[in-house]
Structures are given as structure tokens and as C-alpha cells.
Design a protein around this motif. Structure first.
Motif, PDB file in Angstrom:
ATOM      1  N   GLY A 238       0.807  -1.226   0.000  1.00 29.19           N
ATOM      2  CA  GLY A 238       0.000   0.000   0.000  1.00 29.19           C
ATOM      3  C   GLY A 238       0.830   1.262   0.000  1.00 29.19           C
ATOM      4  O   GLY A 238       1.832   1.381  -0.716  1.00 29.19           O
TER       5      GLY A 238
ATOM      6  N   ASN B   1       7.242   0.193   9.246  1.00 26.82           N
ATOM      7  CA  ASN B   1       7.327  -0.739  10.384  1.00 26.82           C
ATOM      8  C   ASN B   1       8.292  -1.911  10.154  1.00 26.82           C
ATOM      9  O   ASN B   1       8.385  -2.815  10.987  1.00 26.82           O
TER      10      ASN B   1
ATOM     11  N   VAL C 207      -1.096   0.932  -3.433  1.00 25.56           N
ATOM     12  CA  VAL C 207      -2.500   0.485  -3.483  1.00 25.56           C
ATOM     13  C   VAL C 207      -3.255   1.224  -2.371  1.00 25.56           C
ATOM     14  O   VAL C 207      -2.855   1.199  -1.206  1.00 25.56           O
TER      15      VAL C 207
ATOM     16  N   ASN D 156      -9.877   1.235  -0.292  1.00 24.47           N
ATOM     17  CA  ASN D 156     -10.869   1.176  -1.374  1.00 24.47           C
ATOM     18  C   ASN D 156     -10.092   1.069  -2.698  1.00 24.47           C
ATOM     19  O   ASN D 156     -10.045   2.015  -3.494  1.00 24.47           O
TER      20      ASN D 156
ATOM     21  N   SER E 228      -7.210  -3.961   1.376  1.00 27.10           N
ATOM     22  CA  SER E 228      -7.202  -3.358   0.040  1.00 27.10           C
ATOM     23  C   SER E 228      -6.071  -3.928  -0.812  1.00 27.10           C
ATOM     24  O   SER E 228      -6.244  -4.181  -2.011  1.00 27.10           O
TER      25      SER E 228
ATOM     26  N   LEU F 177      -3.482  -6.006   9.093  1.00 29.22           N
ATOM     27  CA  LEU F 177      -4.582  -5.336   9.812  1.00 29.22           C
ATOM     28  C   LEU F 177      -5.718  -6.345   9.979  1.00 29.22           C
ATOM     29  O   LEU F 177      -6.104  -7.004   9.007  1.00 29.22           O
TER      30      LEU F 177
ATOM     31  N   ASP G 139     -10.296 -15.711   2.445  1.00 24.01           N
ATOM     32  CA  ASP G 139     -11.528 -15.866   1.664  1.00 24.01           C
ATOM     33  C   ASP G 139     -11.293 -15.656   0.170  1.00 24.01           C
ATOM     34  O   ASP G 139     -10.204 -15.306  -0.266  1.00 24.01           O
TER      35      ASP G 139
ATOM     36  N   THR H 296       0.584  -6.109  13.404  1.00 19.15           N
ATOM     37  CA  THR H 296      -0.533  -5.153  13.534  1.00 19.15           C
ATOM     38  C   THR H 296      -0.302  -4.165  14.686  1.00 19.15           C
ATOM     39  O   THR H 296      -1.162  -3.342  14.960  1.00 19.15           O
TER      40      THR H 296
ATOM     41  N   PRO I 145      -2.956   2.254  13.440  1.00 18.84           N
ATOM     42  CA  PRO I 145      -3.404   3.395  14.253  1.00 18.84           C
ATOM     43  C   PRO I 145      -4.795   3.153  14.867  1.00 18.84           C
ATOM     44  O   PRO I 145      -5.518   2.251  14.457  1.00 18.84           O
TER      45      PRO I 145
ATOM     46  N   GLN J 220      -7.921   2.949  12.561  1.00 21.64           N
ATOM     47  CA  GLN J 220      -8.007   1.726  11.748  1.00 21.64           C
ATOM     48  C   GLN J 220      -8.258   0.499  12.625  1.00 21.64           C
ATOM     49  O   GLN J 220      -8.899  -0.461  12.178  1.00 21.64           O
TER      50      GLN J 220
ATOM     51  N   HIS K  27     -19.044  -8.561   9.733  1.00 16.87           N
ATOM     52  CA  HIS K  27     -19.000  -9.848   9.009  1.00 16.87           C
ATOM     53  C   HIS K  27     -19.704 -10.935   9.812  1.00 16.87           C
ATOM     54  O   HIS K  27     -20.415 -11.767   9.257  1.00 16.87           O
TER      55      HIS K  27
ATOM     56  N   MET L  10     -14.500 -14.929   8.397  1.00 18.52           N
ATOM     57  CA  MET L  10     -14.592 -14.970   6.930  1.00 18.52           C
ATOM     58  C   MET L  10     -14.101 -16.267   6.299  1.00 18.52           C
ATOM     59  O   MET L  10     -14.048 -16.365   5.070  1.00 18.52           O
TER      60      MET L  10
HETATM   61  O1  NZQ Z   1      -1.536   1.783   2.686  1.00 16.37           O
HETATM   62  P1  NZQ Z   1      -0.718   1.595   3.907  1.00 16.37           P
HETATM   63  O2  NZQ Z   1       0.374   2.565   4.044  1.00 16.37           O
HETATM   64  O3  NZQ Z   1      -0.258   0.167   4.064  1.00 16.37           O
HETATM   65  O4  NZQ Z   1      -1.682   1.926   5.186  1.00 16.37           O
HETATM   66  C1  NZQ Z   1      -2.883   1.234   5.444  1.00 16.37           C
HETATM   67  C2  NZQ Z   1      -4.119   1.991   5.004  1.00 16.37           C
HETATM   68  O5  NZQ Z   1      -3.918   3.370   5.057  1.00 16.37           O
HETATM   69  C3  NZQ Z   1      -3.052   1.143   6.931  1.00 16.37           C
HETATM   70  N1  NZQ Z   1      -2.383   0.005   7.534  1.00 16.37           N
HETATM   71  C4  NZQ Z   1      -2.572  -1.300   7.242  1.00 16.37           C
HETATM   72  N2  NZQ Z   1      -1.799  -2.069   8.033  1.00 16.37           N
HETATM   73  C5  NZQ Z   1      -1.089  -1.227   8.819  1.00 16.37           C
HETATM   74  C6  NZQ Z   1      -1.452   0.098   8.505  1.00 16.37           C
HETATM   75  N3  NZQ Z   1      -0.908   1.160   9.121  1.00 16.37           N
HETATM   76  C7  NZQ Z   1       0.008   0.931  10.065  1.00 16.37           C
HETATM   77  N4  NZQ Z   1       0.397  -0.321  10.424  1.00 16.37           N
HETATM   78  C8  NZQ Z   1      -0.127  -1.409   9.840  1.00 16.37           C
HETATM   79  N5  NZQ Z   1       0.245  -2.634  10.231  1.00 16.37           N
HETATM   80  O6  NZQ Z   1      -4.465   0.978   7.114  1.00 16.37           O
HETATM   81  C9  NZQ Z   1      -5.147   1.678   6.086  1.00 16.37           C
HETATM   82  C10 NZQ Z   1      -6.350   0.912   5.655  1.00 16.37           C
HETATM   83  O7  NZQ Z   1      -6.062  -0.093   4.770  1.00 16.37           O
HETATM   84  P2  NZQ Z   1      -7.224  -0.922   4.025  1.00 16.37           P
HETATM   85  O8  NZQ Z   1      -6.546  -1.947   3.195  1.00 16.37           O
HETATM   86  O9  NZQ Z   1      -8.171  -0.058   3.326  1.00 16.37           O
HETATM   87  O10 NZQ Z   1      -7.997  -1.566   5.260  1.00 16.37           O
HETATM   88  P3  NZQ Z   1      -8.927  -2.818   5.401  1.00 16.37           P
HETATM   89  O11 NZQ Z   1      -8.153  -4.029   5.715  1.00 16.37           O
HETATM   90  O12 NZQ Z   1      -9.966  -2.408   6.349  1.00 16.37           O
HETATM   91  O13 NZQ Z   1      -9.555  -3.052   3.936  1.00 16.37           O
HETATM   92  C11 NZQ Z   1     -10.697  -2.381   3.520  1.00 16.37           C
HETATM   93  C12 NZQ Z   1     -11.074  -2.790   2.123  1.00 16.37           C
HETATM   94  O14 NZQ Z   1     -11.431  -4.191   2.048  1.00 16.37           O
HETATM   95  C13 NZQ Z   1     -12.765  -4.337   1.519  1.00 16.37           C
HETATM   96  C14 NZQ Z   1     -13.399  -3.037   1.932  1.00 16.37           C
HETATM   97  O15 NZQ Z   1     -14.568  -2.776   1.212  1.00 16.37           O
HETATM   98  C15 NZQ Z   1     -12.292  -2.038   1.644  1.00 16.37           C
HETATM   99  O16 NZQ Z   1     -12.210  -1.752   0.275  1.00 16.37           O
HETATM  100  N6  NZQ Z   1     -13.363  -5.569   2.017  1.00 16.37           N
HETATM  101  C16 NZQ Z   1     -12.880  -6.748   1.591  1.00 16.37           C
HETATM  102  C17 NZQ Z   1     -13.431  -7.954   1.957  1.00 16.37           C
HETATM  103  C18 NZQ Z   1     -12.905  -9.251   1.478  1.00 16.37           C
HETATM  104  N7  NZQ Z   1     -11.936  -9.299   0.616  1.00 16.37           N
HETATM  105  O17 NZQ Z   1     -13.374 -10.302   1.867  1.00 16.37           O
HETATM  106  C19 NZQ Z   1     -14.598  -8.034   2.825  1.00 16.37           C
HETATM  107  C20 NZQ Z   1     -14.864  -6.775   3.555  1.00 16.37           C
HETATM  108  O18 NZQ Z   1     -16.201  -6.769   3.955  1.00 16.37           O
HETATM  109  C21 NZQ Z   1     -14.571  -5.518   2.818  1.00 16.37           C
HETATM  110  O19 NZQ Z   1     -15.642  -5.127   1.987  1.00 16.37           O
END
Ligand code: NZQ
Ligand code: ZN
Length: 387
Positions: free
Chosen positions: A38, A45, A68, A71, A99, A139, A147, A180, A184, A187, A198, A252
Motif C-alpha cells: 500500500g 514498520n 494500493v 478502497n 485493500s 490489519l 476468503d 498489527t 493506528p 483503523q 462480518h 470470513m
Molecule cells: O496503505 P498503507 O500505508 O499500508 O496503510 C494502510 C491503510 O492506510 C493502513 N495500515 C494497514 N496495516 C497497517 C497500517 N498502518 C500501520 N500499520 C499497519 N500494520 O491501514 C489503512 C487501511 O487499509 P485498508 O486496506 O483499506 O484496510 P482494510 O483491511 O480495512 O480493507 C478495507 C477494504 O477491504 C474491503 C473493503 O470494502 C475495503 O475496500 N473488504 C474486503 C473484503 C474481502 N476481501 O473479503 C470483505 C470486507 O467486507 C470488505 O468489503
């Protein structure tokens, strides 16, 4: 209980230091890797350095797709497919949150498709085959590490759509709770709301008499309620991070949804919010959930809520059923608020003018939900309640 087929092919390596399994797993599939990540958290880290070192020391060639976004956008998928095709990539490693994993899944599928990968997301073309995918999840939230699903956004059309194919399920996933520790507060809170949603999507689904699935669901919900506040106060509390991480995967991996209708309801509503306003998925879910609960509570659905109130929130079973149900909804909302999540759509910049379009989008494949199926008008009503 309904009939079901249960199969989950992901090998999970859980716990501190499990990154040691990475090399052995990657080598099963080749030595040309696309590393997807991402916006840079894995560089801050140190996880990136650990992975890069393992690859360099062992002569694994790797290409990178970075940036990446939450969303994840279809353009990142296109960029990844291009790298894979130009360099005959043999295996993809996704390192990050949901994501990054979702983007990687569609890159894996797009590699075997001649046209634009967006066709796969809008169901114009079918997934036929995929490159093997491994993940290192950072995260606890989506469960994407175990899944078959992915959710991709096209900002040009305001579409955020889910697709799923068994071949997109990761071959292996490394779940190290210490990865993890740097997540923050916001998140951590949003991720917990996502895990809980879920679980609720299947818990509040017919038939109610799937006792094993329901009791496991209650244990998972109680785990989130116990450990999220600890993780918020002590981000490096291993026990809290480990419990949230494993709850996320268990929500999941297909176990609690087996034998129940899989007609999700809050997720399709939320995907519209994040499609139009790019908000954090878990925040949208946490705002909508209590209003959806209020809207769905009636004489036919009451027993679901009573069970939820008594078994998850420890309410007295001798109380009036509607009292229990209403208290359980209030406690749900209070819990999300206690983690710092707002309770109104207007607080996250969402305007009423898009409600109609978003309600239409939420039911694009038909009415949504199991215990109380929702029409476009119902969704509109819930958006208005949540405004
Ligand atoms: O981009 P980086 O710099 O890595 O930062 C990320 C991002 O800004 C940060 N982050 C992640 N791990 C971290 C961290 N920051 C510090 N330390 C760490 N260890 O967190 C931010 C959010 O990341 P994102 O990928 O968006 O979070 P999440 O895991 O909540 O994913 C959300 C996305 O997944 C979809 C959602 O709709 C959304 O698009 N979903 C996917 C599903 C699936 N594949 O089964 C099911 C879900 O219901 C969901 O819809
Ligand atoms: Zn979700």
C-alpha cells in the motif's frame, strides 16, 4: 441448517515469527514474484525490509506494485496485471491490509484474462484461472487473507463492487499479530467494526437454528468487544492483537456462514457509501449497523435480537423481549462510539443528494438481506435514519 459444501484451501501460519514460512511457500510456485503493498506502512514498520531480505538472500526475483489505496482502485489492478504479463510473474505476494489483498486477487485473475480486468469485476467476463497468491496481512479487519472475495472501486463510475472466485483464495497467509502493532487507533476501531459486521451478516441470517455457527459467532463477537478496547489502549498488547486477528479470519473463512443464507445487507449498503465518498469501510458499517437493526426489528425477527442481547451483551433473559432487543441495539451503538466512531453519515461528509443513487446501487443485484429483505426504498429509509 441448510446444506453446504465447506472447503477452505488457505494454509494459515499464525503467530510471531511465522514469516519464516515465507520462502518455503513461495518456492512452491516459482521464483518470480510480484510484491504488492500500500502507501508505505510496511516500509515504516520494517515488514518490507524483512520480506525483501528473504527474497534477496535466496535469489528470488521480485517486482513491486506499491501505492494500493484503501478502497483499491481498478487502475492499480491494471498496473499489476501489466507487470505480471510483461515479466512472466509466477506468484503474487500481497503484504498489507484488505485493500492490498483484494487488489492482488484481481491481478491474479486478470493475468489470465485478455481484456480489461474491470470486466471481471462487473461480471462481463468470468474468472477462469489465477496466479497463485500468498499474503502477509497487517490489519485485522476484512478476512481477505482466508476468503475468495475482493472488492474493487472504479472512481470514474462510482462503482465499488465485490467479486469472488474460489481460485482467488490465497494459497497461504502469514498472520503475525506483531505486524498489527503499528495499526493506528482509527483503523483498529474500523477494523473491529468490520469484523463484527462480518459476523452479524451471517448471525442475523436464516435459519436461526444453526446452533454451532451461532454460538461460535457469539464467541467471536465477545472477543472483539473484550479485546478491541485493550488494543486501542495498548497497541502492542500481543494477546489483544492476536485475538482480533484470529477473530477476523474466523469471521470470513466460511465456517460461521455455512448452513445459513448468505444474503448480506449492511455491506452492500456501505459499499455504496465508500464508492461515492471514499470513506473507511468499517466506519460506514459501524454507522449503518444500529439503524439497520432498528429498522429490521419486528415480531418475526425479534428472537434473533433477543439471542444477541442475552448471549453477546449478557442481558437478563427474563426481561421483556423488546426491551432486550432495544438495549442490545443501544449497546452496539455505544460500543462503536466508545471506539471513537461517529454515529451519523453527515459526520463523515455524506450528503443526502446521493442517497437515491446509492440506494439503487445497493440493490443492483436484487433485494438485500435475509431476516428482513430490503428494497431500494428500505435502503433509502435507513440512509435517512442514519443521516
Ligand atoms: O496503505 P498503507 O500505508 O499500508 O496503510 C494502510 C491503510 O492506510 C493502513 N495500515 C494497514 N496495516 C497497517 C497500517 N498502518 C500501520 N500499520 C499497519 N500494520 O491501514 C489503512 C487501511 O487499509 P485498508 O486496506 O483499506 O484496510 P482494510 O483491511 O480495512 O480493507 C478495507 C477494504 O477491504 C474491503 C473493503 O470494502 C475495503 O475496500 N473488504 C474486503 C473484503 C474481502 N476481501 O473479503 C470483505 C470486507 O467486507 C470488505 O468489503
Ligand atoms: Zn467488511
Amino acid at each position: 441448517m441448510l446444506n453446504f459444501t465447506y472447503y477452505n484451501p488457505t494454509t494459515v501460519y499464525f503467530g510471531e515469527g511465522q514469516i519464516r514460512a515465507l520462502l518455503k511457500e513461495i518456492k512452491k510456485y516459482g521464483n518470480k514474484v510480484l510484491l504488492v503493498y500500500g502507501g508505505g506502512s510496511i516500509k515504516k514498520n520494517g515488514i518490507y525490509d524483512e520480506v525483501a531480505k528473504i527474497f534477496k538472500v535466496n535469489n528470488i526475483k521480485f517486482w513491486e506494485l506499491s501505492g494500493v489505496q484503501p478502497n483499491p482502485r481498478i487502475q492499480s489492478v491494471r498496473d499489476g496485471v501489466k507487470i505480471c504479463k510483461e515479466n512472466n510473474i509466477e506468484v503474487i505476494l500481497a503484504v498489507g491490509a484488505g485493500s492490498v489483498l483484494d487488489c492482488s486477487k484481481v491481478i491474479a485473475a486478470g493475468y489470465y484474462y485478455e481484456g480489461d480486468a474491470w470486466d471481471l469485476v462487473i461480471r462481463k467476463a468470468r474468472v477462469t484461472n489465477t496466479l497463485p497468491l500468498g499474503t502477509i496481512i497487517t490489519l485485522a479487519a476484512t478476512g481477505s487473507e482466508v476468503d475468495a472475495g475482493a472488492v474493487i472501486t472504479n472512481p470514474d463510475t462510482n462503482d465499488k463492487l465485490a467479486l469472488a472466485h474460489p481460485a482467488m483464495t490465497p494459497k497461504f497467509s502469514i498472520l503475525d499479530p506483531t505486524f498489527t502493532f503499528t495499526v493506528p487507533r482509527n483503523q483498529t476501531a474500523a477494523g473491529t467494526a468490520d469484523i463484527m459486521s462480518h459476523i452479524m451478516e451471517t448471525y442475523f441470517s436464516s435459519p436461526r437454528q444453526a446452533s454451532i455457527q451461532n454460538r461460535i459467532s457469539e464467541a467471536l463477537l465477545k472477543t472483539c468487544i473484550k479485546y478491541a478496547p485493550i488494543a486501542l489502549e495498548e497497541p502492542e498488547n500481543y494477546e489483544a492483537r492476536a485475538n482480533l486477528m484470529w477473530a477476523s479470519s474466523n469471521a470470513m473463512n466460511g465456517n460461521i456462514g455455512a448452513g445459513k443464507e448468505r444474503k448480506w445487507v449492511v455491506h452492500p449498503m456501505e459499499h455504496e457509501l465508500s464508492a461515492y465518498y471514499d470513506i473507511t469501510h468499517g466506519v460506514g458499517l459501524a454507522i449503518l449497523t444500529p439503524y439497520w437493526m432498528e429498522y429490521s426489528l419486528n415480531d418475526e425477527t425479534i428472537d434473533y435480537f433477543v439471542e444477541y442481547g442475552v448471549n453477546v451483551w449478557d442481558l437478563e433473559s427474563s426481561e421483556n423481549k423488546y426491551e432486550i432487543a432495544k438495549k442490545s441495539i443501544e449497546l452496539t451503538k455505544d460500543f462503536f462510539v466508545s471506539m471513537g466512531i461517529p454515529t451519523k453519515l453527515s459526520e463523515v461528509g455524506i450528503e443526502k443528494e446521493k442517497f437515491q443513487a446509492m440506494a439503487k446501487g445497493a440493490v443492483r443485484y436484487g433485494n438485500i438481506g435475509s431476516i428482513k429483505p430490503l428494497t431500494e426504498q428500505d435502503v433509502l429509509n435507513i440512509f435517512n435514519m442514519a443521516f
